[in-house]
Design a protein around this motif. Sequence first.
Motif, PDB file in Angstrom:
ATOM      1  N   LYS A   3     -47.411  70.436 -13.408  1.00 58.40           N
ATOM      2  CA  LYS A   3     -48.393  69.542 -13.247  1.00 58.40           C
ATOM      3  C   LYS A   3     -49.486  69.394 -14.311  1.00 58.40           C
ATOM      4  O   LYS A   3     -49.963  68.485 -14.929  1.00 58.40           O
ATOM      5  CB  LYS A   3     -49.156  69.648 -11.785  1.00 58.40           C
ATOM      6  CG  LYS A   3     -50.035  68.696 -11.350  1.00 58.40           C
ATOM      7  CD  LYS A   3     -50.708  69.208 -10.059  1.00 58.40           C
ATOM      8  CE  LYS A   3     -51.558  67.975  -9.465  1.00 58.40           C
ATOM      9  NZ  LYS A   3     -52.230  68.523  -8.323  1.00 58.40           N
ATOM     10  N   SER A   4     -50.074  70.412 -14.622  1.00 59.40           N
ATOM     11  CA  SER A   4     -51.009  70.812 -15.385  1.00 59.40           C
ATOM     12  C   SER A   4     -50.577  70.139 -17.287  1.00 59.40           C
ATOM     13  O   SER A   4     -51.082  69.429 -17.762  1.00 59.40           O
ATOM     14  CB  SER A   4     -51.613  72.098 -15.971  1.00 59.40           C
ATOM     15  OG  SER A   4     -52.148  72.433 -14.670  1.00 59.40           O
ATOM     16  N   TYR A   5     -49.114  70.773 -17.109  1.00 59.00           N
ATOM     17  CA  TYR A   5     -48.482  70.218 -18.415  1.00 59.00           C
ATOM     18  C   TYR A   5     -48.435  68.640 -18.662  1.00 59.00           C
ATOM     19  O   TYR A   5     -48.592  67.943 -19.716  1.00 59.00           O
ATOM     20  CB  TYR A   5     -47.174  70.905 -18.823  1.00 59.00           C
ATOM     21  CG  TYR A   5     -46.591  70.382 -19.861  1.00 59.00           C
ATOM     22  CD1 TYR A   5     -46.376  71.228 -21.070  1.00 59.00           C
ATOM     23  CD2 TYR A   5     -45.381  69.285 -19.617  1.00 59.00           C
ATOM     24  CE1 TYR A   5     -45.683  70.655 -22.076  1.00 59.00           C
ATOM     25  CE2 TYR A   5     -44.833  68.840 -20.996  1.00 59.00           C
ATOM     26  CZ  TYR A   5     -44.863  69.631 -21.951  1.00 59.00           C
ATOM     27  OH  TYR A   5     -44.025  68.996 -23.204  1.00 59.00           O
ATOM     28  N   THR A   6     -47.868  67.985 -17.580  1.00 65.18           N
ATOM     29  CA  THR A   6     -47.703  66.724 -17.475  1.00 65.18           C
ATOM     30  C   THR A   6     -49.136  65.779 -17.726  1.00 65.18           C
ATOM     31  O   THR A   6     -48.909  64.998 -18.498  1.00 65.18           O
ATOM     32  CB  THR A   6     -47.089  66.255 -16.034  1.00 65.18           C
ATOM     33  OG1 THR A   6     -45.774  66.787 -15.971  1.00 65.18           O
ATOM     34  CG2 THR A   6     -46.988  64.704 -15.900  1.00 65.18           C
ATOM     35  N   TYR A   7     -50.009  66.482 -17.172  1.00 70.80           N
ATOM     36  CA  TYR A   7     -51.557  65.876 -17.335  1.00 70.80           C
ATOM     37  C   TYR A   7     -52.246  65.949 -18.733  1.00 70.80           C
ATOM     38  O   TYR A   7     -52.594  65.027 -19.242  1.00 70.80           O
ATOM     39  CB  TYR A   7     -52.373  66.387 -16.487  1.00 70.80           C
ATOM     40  CG  TYR A   7     -53.923  65.637 -16.362  1.00 70.80           C
ATOM     41  CD1 TYR A   7     -53.899  64.541 -15.784  1.00 70.80           C
ATOM     42  CD2 TYR A   7     -54.807  66.227 -16.740  1.00 70.80           C
ATOM     43  CE1 TYR A   7     -55.067  63.728 -15.726  1.00 70.80           C
ATOM     44  CE2 TYR A   7     -56.184  65.793 -16.753  1.00 70.80           C
ATOM     45  CZ  TYR A   7     -56.250  64.646 -16.178  1.00 70.80           C
ATOM     46  OH  TYR A   7     -57.562  63.947 -16.315  1.00 70.80           O
ATOM     47  N   ASP A   8     -51.951  67.235 -19.376  1.00 72.60           N
ATOM     48  CA  ASP A   8     -52.692  67.736 -20.376  1.00 72.60           C
ATOM     49  C   ASP A   8     -51.897  67.641 -21.650  1.00 72.60           C
ATOM     50  O   ASP A   8     -52.495  67.634 -22.936  1.00 72.60           O
ATOM     51  CB  ASP A   8     -53.402  68.945 -20.414  1.00 72.60           C
ATOM     52  CG  ASP A   8     -54.576  68.884 -19.174  1.00 72.60           C
ATOM     53  OD1 ASP A   8     -55.176  67.848 -19.396  1.00 72.60           O
ATOM     54  OD2 ASP A   8     -54.805  69.653 -18.512  1.00 72.60           O
ATOM     55  N   CYS A   9     -50.570  67.675 -21.664  1.00 72.67           N
ATOM     56  CA  CYS A   9     -49.878  68.119 -22.715  1.00 72.67           C
ATOM     57  C   CYS A   9     -48.709  67.169 -22.950  1.00 72.67           C
ATOM     58  O   CYS A   9     -48.251  66.964 -24.293  1.00 72.67           O
ATOM     59  CB  CYS A   9     -49.249  69.371 -22.679  1.00 72.67           C
ATOM     60  SG  CYS A   9     -50.217  70.691 -22.210  1.00 72.67           S
ATOM     61  N   ALA A  10     -48.082  66.421 -22.174  1.00 68.85           N
ATOM     62  CA  ALA A  10     -47.157  65.792 -22.407  1.00 68.85           C
ATOM     63  C   ALA A  10     -47.080  64.430 -23.259  1.00 68.85           C
ATOM     64  O   ALA A  10     -46.170  64.258 -23.826  1.00 68.85           O
ATOM     65  CB  ALA A  10     -46.244  65.111 -20.887  1.00 68.85           C
ATOM     66  N   MET A  11     -48.318  64.183 -23.412  1.00 74.08           N
ATOM     67  CA  MET A  11     -48.532  63.057 -24.317  1.00 74.08           C
ATOM     68  C   MET A  11     -48.290  63.228 -25.878  1.00 74.08           C
ATOM     69  O   MET A  11     -47.623  62.605 -26.486  1.00 74.08           O
ATOM     70  CB  MET A  11     -49.948  62.521 -24.239  1.00 74.08           C
ATOM     71  CG  MET A  11     -51.099  63.479 -24.845  1.00 74.08           C
ATOM     72  SD  MET A  11     -52.914  63.228 -24.257  1.00 74.08           S
ATOM     73  CE  MET A  11     -52.622  63.971 -22.580  1.00 74.08           C
ATOM     74  N   CYS A  12     -48.259  64.602 -26.109  1.00 70.29           N
ATOM     75  CA  CYS A  12     -47.880  65.075 -27.521  1.00 70.29           C
ATOM     76  C   CYS A  12     -46.723  65.610 -27.342  1.00 70.29           C
ATOM     77  O   CYS A  12     -45.761  65.411 -28.267  1.00 70.29           O
ATOM     78  CB  CYS A  12     -48.809  65.783 -28.148  1.00 70.29           C
ATOM     79  SG  CYS A  12     -50.549  65.078 -28.550  1.00 70.29           S
ATOM     80  N   HIS A  13     -46.441  66.768 -26.485  1.00 68.48           N
ATOM     81  CA  HIS A  13     -45.341  67.634 -26.451  1.00 68.48           C
ATOM     82  C   HIS A  13     -44.078  67.021 -25.851  1.00 68.48           C
ATOM     83  O   HIS A  13     -42.945  67.504 -25.743  1.00 68.48           O
ATOM     84  CB  HIS A  13     -45.431  68.809 -25.918  1.00 68.48           C
ATOM     85  CG  HIS A  13     -46.544  69.722 -26.704  1.00 68.48           C
ATOM     86  ND1 HIS A  13     -46.240  70.308 -27.816  1.00 68.48           N
ATOM     87  CD2 HIS A  13     -47.879  69.772 -26.795  1.00 68.48           C
ATOM     88  CE1 HIS A  13     -47.351  70.965 -28.349  1.00 68.48           C
ATOM     89  NE2 HIS A  13     -48.262  70.489 -27.776  1.00 68.48           N
TER      90      HIS A  13
END
Length: 153
Positions: free
Chosen positions: A72-82
């Motif tokens: 959930k945190s990854y999707t919100y904070d990281c997925a835009m780049c990673h």
Amino acid sequence: MPRILVGHILNGELSEGVSGSYNHRKAVARAPQEPQKPTEEKPATDSKSTSETAKPVNPVKSTPSSIASGKKSYTYDCAMCHGKEGAGDGDLAGDMHLKLRDYRDPATLKELTDGEIYSIIANGKGKMTGEEGRMKPEQIWDMVNYLRSLAKK
């Protein structure tokens, strides 16, 4: 009361004093903003990913609940780049011409301890900003667990 600028959007930017006919669909009203400082790239040595940060052992057990929270945190904070699946192919990475690691590849994180991954997430690396202060330590550890789980799929 703040001053409001009114103008037209041309090529994605606010333009004041544009001549020609007025089109209310292109009109924009917003408060003036201070100019943004360019983000400085942090050298790898500034990411605090040294032997001192490699020592912390992940105190959060890798459970389905922890992995779900990390996702959930990854999707919100990281997925835009990673990237949505961790392939390093996010829209922002493409726009910034960044070559990012594919976390689905088991070799990608093999050489990094959980403490080093935590440190990179918390403090940032390169053009990546850190999450320390925005996320609780347990949330960062959950994200470490999620990143580790990507290579197992």
